[in-house]
Design an enzyme around this catalytic site. Structure first.
Site, short mmCIF file in Angstrom:
data_model
loop_
_atom_site.label_atom_id
_atom_site.label_comp_id
_atom_site.label_asym_id
_atom_site.label_seq_id
_atom_site.Cartn_x
_atom_site.Cartn_y
_atom_site.Cartn_z
N LEU A 7 0.85 -1.19 0.00
CA LEU A 7 0.00 0.00 0.00
C LEU A 7 0.89 1.24 0.00
O LEU A 7 1.77 1.37 0.85
CB LEU A 7 -0.90 -0.01 1.24
N GLY A 14 4.73 12.79 -9.02
CA GLY A 14 6.05 12.86 -8.42
C GLY A 14 6.60 11.55 -7.92
O GLY A 14 6.49 10.50 -8.56
N TYR A 151 7.04 22.68 8.38
CA TYR A 151 7.31 21.49 7.57
C TYR A 151 8.42 20.65 8.20
O TYR A 151 8.27 19.42 8.35
CB TYR A 151 7.70 21.91 6.15
#
Length: 279
Positions: A7, A14, A151
């Site tokens: 999975l 990308g 981030y």
């Protein structure tokens, strides 16, 4: 032996798209997931062009019901799961004074809690199969970078989570790895939706530093690794008999991360990243 059931999250473009193609070419039964199935055309066309089969399904890593439905469908159709590749993520450029806490929380939801939630849902199946988790992090999970506080915080959290999980998961037969790409030529940066001039104009006192950072990052991405090459390094970890706990996708990523791990007082990293925000 039957092919591994794998999975993969975030496969619409990308690196994720390439991981799906290359995993299928390596003999895996690939369940390629994405938040918006309207974006499945690129992967579907690439799979056809490369002569491989991928099973494309909907999965929003920030939606518990979506995660549960996807995992349940894997159980119903295959009865097992052998590998999870956590690839879904979203970029973000800002500094804390100029954004809201809700902005930061959203970055954490996609890049950290989404990884945690999918991993939690998959672990019982991976424990049963003696499987593995491969999580696509970033060099930003090792080195804090200007205008990437939220981030990098999310990616640092991912790496701390996986590094801590690895020895525990190993006791029940599940191998855990993180892979750190550097600059990659993909849709990841365009998908952030940056307008450089607008961002600098709205950055107030941080405008000069932001202009320097955007120029430095633009130079970095002009020499970026291809999505296919980054994916090849990730798939190598996925199929390895003895996968490493941490890997990078290029020599430049290894050198960059190595700066951090050899930098006990932080001076080397600060000397480097300060040059990115110089006027």
């Amino acid at each position: 032996m039957t092919s591994p059931i794998t999975l993969i999250t975030g496969t619409s473009s990308g690196i994720g798209l390439e991981i799906a193609l290359q995993s299928a070419a390596a003999g895996h039964t690939v369940i390629a997931t994405m938040r918006d199935l309207a974006k499945a055309g690129a992967l579907r066309d690439a799979a056809s062009a490369n002569g491989v089969t991928v099973d494309i399904r909907q999965l929003d890593v920030t939606d518990p019901a979506s995660i549960d439905a996807c995992v349940a469908s894997v159980i119903a159709d295959h009865g097992r799961l052998d590998a999870l590749v956590n690839n879904a993520g979203a970029g973000h450029v800002a500094t804390i004074e100029n954004e809201t806490l809700d902005d930061v929380r959203q970055v954490m939801e996609v890049n950290f809690f989404g990884v945690v939630a999918v991993t939690k849902a998959a672990m019982p199946l991976l424990r049963a199969s003696g499987g593995r988790v491969v999580t696509v992090s970033s060099v930003g999970g090792a080195v804090g970078q200007p205008f990437s506080e939220a981030y990098c915080a999310a990616k640092f959290a991912v790496e701390g989570f996986m590094e801590s999980l690895a020895p525990v998961a190993a006791t029940v037969g599940v191998r855990v790895s993180v892979v750190e790409p550097g600059a990659v030529a993909s849709e990841f940066v365009p998908n952030i939706g940056l307008s450089s001039a607008k961002m600098v104009a709205e950055a107030g006192a941080y405008g000069p530093a932001l202009a320097g950072y955007l120029a430095a990052s633009g130079s970095s991405f002009s020499k970026a690794q291809s999505s296919a090459d980054a994916a090849a390094a990730i798939v190598a970890v996925l199929v390895a008999d003895a996968p490493p706990a941490r890997a990078q996708t290029s020599d430049s990523a290894r050198a960059f991360v190595g700066t951090k791990f050899a930098d006990l007082d932080g001076s080397a990293v600060q000397a480097l990243t300060r040059t990115w925000v110089a006027g």
